[in-house]
Every structure is written in structure tokens, then in C-alpha cells.
Design an enzyme around this catalytic site. Sequence first.
Site, mmCIF file in Angstrom:
data_model
loop_
_atom_site.group_PDB
_atom_site.id
_atom_site.type_symbol
_atom_site.label_atom_id
_atom_site.label_comp_id
_atom_site.label_asym_id
_atom_site.label_seq_id
_atom_site.Cartn_x
_atom_site.Cartn_y
_atom_site.Cartn_z
ATOM 1 C CG ASN A 483 30.404 52.133 -20.647
ATOM 2 O OD1 ASN A 483 30.320 52.605 -21.770
ATOM 3 N ND2 ASN A 483 31.017 50.987 -20.400
ATOM 4 C CG ASP A 537 41.824 62.630 -23.773
ATOM 5 O OD1 ASP A 537 42.938 62.234 -23.389
ATOM 6 O OD2 ASP A 537 40.766 62.346 -23.169
ATOM 7 C CD GLU A 617 27.720 37.462 -44.762
ATOM 8 O OE1 GLU A 617 26.932 38.404 -44.811
ATOM 9 O OE2 GLU A 617 27.649 36.556 -43.900
HETATM 10 C C1 DGJ Z 1 30.641 50.529 -24.315
HETATM 11 C C2 DGJ Z 1 31.679 50.160 -25.307
HETATM 12 O O1 DGJ Z 1 31.996 51.219 -26.122
HETATM 13 C C3 DGJ Z 1 31.202 48.945 -26.089
HETATM 14 O O2 DGJ Z 1 32.101 48.636 -27.110
HETATM 15 C C4 DGJ Z 1 31.046 47.804 -25.134
HETATM 16 O O3 DGJ Z 1 32.306 47.480 -24.613
HETATM 17 C C5 DGJ Z 1 30.093 48.187 -24.021
HETATM 18 N N1 DGJ Z 1 30.447 49.439 -23.411
HETATM 19 C C6 DGJ Z 1 30.036 47.123 -22.974
HETATM 20 O O4 DGJ Z 1 29.298 47.493 -21.897
#
Ligand code: DGJ
Length: 735
Positions: A483, A537, A617
Site C-alpha cells: 500500500n 502485471d 437482496e
Molecule cells: C488496500 C486494498 O486494496 C483493500 O482491498 C484493502 O485490503 C486495504 N488495502 C486494507 O488496508
Amino acid sequence: MKAISFDEKTRVFSLRTNNSVYQMQVRDYNTLIHLYYGADVGDCEVDYRIVMLDRGFSGNPYEAGDDRTFSLDVLPQEYSGYGNGDYRINAMECEHEDGSDAIALRYLRHEIKPGKYALEGLPAMFAREADEATTLDITLADAASGLQVHLLYGVFPKLDVITRAVRVLNAGEKVVKIKRAMSMAMDFPNMHMDMIHFYGRHAMERQMERMPLHHGVALVESKRGTSSHQHNPFVILCDHNASERSGSCYGFALAYSGNFRCEVEVDQIDQTRLVMGIHPYHFTFGLRPGETFETPEVIMAYSEHGLGGLSRLYHDAYRSNLIRSRYVTSPRPILVNNWEATYFQFDDEKLFSIAKEAKDLGLDMFVLDDGWFGKRDTDCSGLGDWTVNEQKLSGGLKRLVDRVHGLGLKFGLWVEPEMVSEDSELYRQHPDWVLRVPGRLMSRSRYQLNLDITRKEVRDHVMDQICGIIEECGIDYIKWDMNRSVDNVYSAALSADRQGEVFHRYVLGVYEMMERLVTQFPNLLFENCSGGGGRFDAGMLYYSPQIWCSDNTDARDRLTIQYGTSFGYPISTMGAHVSACPNHQTGCTTPFETRAVVASAGTFGFELDLTRMTAEEKAQAREQIRRYREIEPLVLCGDYYRLTGPYEKKNYIVWQFVSKDKRETAVCGVMLHGEANPHIHLIDLDGLLPQARYQDLDSGRVYSGAALMKAGLPLPIARGDCQPILFRFKRVDGE
Ligand code: DGJ
């Protein structure tokens, strides 16, 4: 005809796939000249394409003597170096001990071998049987330095794919610093092509952009340490008039998950050169005598049958000879992921209540996302501490996994192995285990730092913890997240003169960690993710059969994201989930059915709080799951056709899956807006047998394949925005 041949007399190499030919020639002074890549030209060498002319300001190598027509500045070359009279973008740049940087690569020898070459520690296409592929290894040498450059070609005749990579060997006596070693270069005789690439941003990845080539350089690149949300390492060059169904198209996909660059230069006489490989930014790799360096692989494909034809070549090639997972063509568990349901706020009872609903709906797997470990109640802390947070999961993770298994569901787990939070036990104990430039403040992103996974002890520490949990708890699926972009690029473990290796060693570290995961747990289902599709990728697909396509789960936005992704990647690789509305990323609302149709064009799942669904739903969800299971074999193994795209100014976006035996097809899509006094929109299907008869499984009506493809099928009349389209047909003529 042989996949690879060399004519001793003409010194022409011919590489052949079922529908394409690639030729190059060893010409005067042992220069390796590129002749052709494209449609089959029969049994004919096309060296007549090379026309020699004396051009001003395009000099000549010394060996050419008085021949002023032999200029490396204009000849199409197979792999060229800087400082050698070629002023275009070159494939290779070095720095020698004396400070000079010239490199003159000349043909030395070659070898043709059965099977496919492999690259050490790097993803690459493979041949399951030796006769699936043939390898050509051409050695070029720089006489002055002793550097040898092996050009590696893997020819897959049935797949219509040729791969390229480069292995550099320092066969000289002095250290050579590589400053640029692209995986490939390719020269085209003219500039009459469009370039298609896929740009984007977090939560809006792989937006397709098409533009005519222009004089100068067009480039797509990433300097973020990952292949990135911003540009994808997949580029197409095609005829100006190439469409989905016709026209000449070339694909170039780099199987690499770090910094990359693809440069396309149109030169002074309208010739085009494409080079692709590791980005030269912050890249140097020192080679002592006897040492080698291998570049990542470019996977090239050529199709005469338009962009659709090209995409289908990539889909088939990746499914059969790139993705190693045993799940590649087998049904994937339909999952529910708790991220958008709970974010960090959960305890074991909440999670178990979602899992129970999942079981009741007929889902196959519960996935526990971020927040189950360390002190991880927000995204400010805890990364790196891969020990279970028992305040949230009372009795531990194994207890929850056992309870979920007890329901008859599989259990999936989220991890982010390459990262550490400043607020974590790991960081407090090992502050030097992060990438950090000495004497400078660090750049922060989501309160997390990149672990220095160029170091083996760091990789082992993290993987020992994670693998221990998988083992102990019996985890069935891992979502590997990442991230932040890589920054503060400096490793305390490398000497000053090796800091240019950090970006690449980081990627090699990721690959080594993933290799351990898939080797130690061959039955684990592995999904990659980098804040959604920031590392979508071909390199990642070597390790995992699916990648979370985007953090944006809005069905309307997914139409362009998944459309762009489909050009270079199989549909079965795109993680796609039905989420709640208003959508958490956009605030927009789309019908539940439409969300399911869009998520069905991928590895289908749910990402919402199932306990909050209404009875109506839930009934719809059961039906969605049933319908997905019906079309799943087509999604996993079939042929994919983009019948219309989001940039066509049409009121609908429609795609189609056709089984390989052409007995089944599903036509899916979205009507974008309801229309007053509506048009009748007829859509021409594709890929069917004209003479066969196909029955619509809902209406029961029977059509000929030809009628569906030539006379078209009326799309439903939409009331409201973003209405779902779904037709399924089966062949019923008894053949
Ligand atoms: C980014 C991911 O793409 C999300 O789906 C989730 O897992 C979050 N991080 C969690 O921090």
C-alpha cells in the site's frame, strides 16, 4: 517449418509462430539487423527491406571504411548500445572503469535449443513440454570491454507468442557498470501506427488511451518501485485503422513488477523504435568479471485480427504458460471479504456472523482483511507485527478459522509483508530494516515504510511469521497487499556504489518471498493486490492467478477499469466484488443486479456486510451466485470479446464470453441510461459458428450463429441508469 532457423548463407534468423514471423540478419561487420516482425510472409527472407543510403549527420562505424551508406544511426538494429553512432534511444548503456560509456555490440555466436529459457529469480513464461517452445540465444559482444550480451528469444508457435530477455555477462577483466539494460528493442520501418497504453491512478487504474505516434519520444513508465496504478507495463502498437475485429496489432508486456520504461521513438526518417525494460532511473548494476545480470522478460504477440484477436492471444498464453497456480482454470471459491463491511472495526463474533450469512447464501470462502494482527485498529500502526490481535479475535485466529471451517467455508487472510508501521514492535526492534536515505527525513505514505527486503534476514523474518500462521491455522487463501510506492531508496546493507541496485533488488526480494509462499503452500489460492491494481502485471501473474483489480468497487467505474485491463490480461485474473451502495469510493448508486453482472467479469465475490442485506437482496444474491457458476467456465477458460467499449459514445457497454468449443456463450453488459422514446439497440455477437443454432436460455428462442453475429440481438430497453444486460445461449442443433 521449424520454430527457429538460421540460414548459414544469408545469415538470416527466422522465428516462426503459427501466424507470425520474426526475422533478423547478421550483416556487415557482424551487426545484427532487425528485418521484420509481423504477419506470416511464407518461406521468404525479407532482407530486401534494408535500403542503404548516405545520410548527412548519420556517421559510419570505422569498420565500414569509405562506405558512407552503412550507418547505425538509421539501420534497424536488434539491440543497440550508446556511444556507437546511433543517436536514437538505445537498449544498453554502460560505464567502464575508465569513465567511458561506449558499447559496440557485434554478433559472436548463437545457439538454438528445445524448450524455453528460464530467468533466475524472475517470472517468465514456461513450456510444460519441451516441444511447446524453442529458445534462441544470440551472443553479441563488445570487443573492447569483453562484455557479452545474450539476446534470449522464446518462441511459442501455437500461442503466437515470442518472448525476449537479455543476459549480460562480464567476460572481460574489469568491472562494468550497467546503467541501462532494456529487455528488448524493436525497430519498425515506418511511423504509421497508433500507440495504446493504460494509464490511471489509485482507484482508477488502466484507463485506455490511444494516440498516433509522433516524431520524438512517447513513453510510459513507473519510477515508484512497483509497476504502478499510473502506467501499466503493457503497450500496443497497431494500425491507425485497427479495430476490435481487424487490423495489425503488436503487444509488448513486461513481466516485471517494479520500475519500468517503454519508450517509442519516431526518428528523422519516420522509422519507429520501441524499447522496453527496467527503468534506467536510479538503476546501476555493477558487474565484476565473470558476473551476470538478467533482465526481466517481454512477452510479445502479434495479431492480424485486431485488438480483440491480440487480447485473446494474451489471455490464452497467460492461462496456459505463465500462471503457474493450480487454480488457473479451475473454479475459484466465491468469497466474501470483510474490508468494506467492517474496515478495522470488528471482533470475532462480527466476523463469524458474516461468515454464517456467507454459508447461508452459498458462498465458498470468508476472507479476513486488514486489522487482525499487532496493534492494528487504524492504518497508523501494527504493520510488521504478524501476531494475532487477541483483543479483537478472542481465543486467537485459529479458533476463528476452525469455526469458519466448521461451517464448511474456506478461510482467507490478508497480509502486507513488504511493509512496517513506525508504530510497531518490529520497527522499534529493527529501525535499520527499512529503506531510508541516511541524513534525510523520510517520505511517509499511509503511515508506513518499505521494509528493506533487499536483505535476506528481513525477508526471512517476515515470511517465517506469515508462513507459520498459514501453517498453524490452515489458511486457504492469501491476499498479499502493498500500500505505498517505494521511496527513501537506500539500503543500509549495501555499499555506496551498489545503491543503484536497490529498486531492482527490492523486486527480486518480493519475487523470492512469493516463490517461498507458492512453493511451501502449493494448494493455497493466492491473490495479489497493491491498493487494488497498483501491481497488475504479468510478473505477478506468475505467482498468483488473480489480482484485486481496483480499490474502486463502483460498478460504473469498473466498466472502464476492467475494460482496460482486459486488453492485456485474462478476465479470470481480475478480482471483482459486489459491494454496497452508495458505493464507498464514489458515493454513486447502481442496481444490485448490475453490480453482480460487472463483478461476474472477473473472479467473483462480495465485499459488503452480508448481515445487513434484506431478504430480497439475499434471494437476488443466491441467484447471482447460481448464474455466475453457470458462466464461470466461460470466464475462466473461454474467449473474450469486447463488443463495445466505454469510449464509443454508445449508451451501452457489452462484452461476450464464448466457450472454446463454441457451444456456449454469455453476453453481458450495462445499459448506461434509460431513454425516453428509446432507440432499439442491436448488438452483433462474435465468435460463434455461423451455421450452428443457439438457444437463449431465458426466452427459449433459437437463433442461428450467423443471425446473432450479422443481424444482431436487440438489447433490453432500459428504465433508469446502469441497467444490467445478461443473455446466455447454448448450442442446440445436436452437432
Ligand atoms: C488496500 C486494498 O486494496 C483493500 O482491498 C484493502 O485490503 C486495504 N488495502 C486494507 O488496508
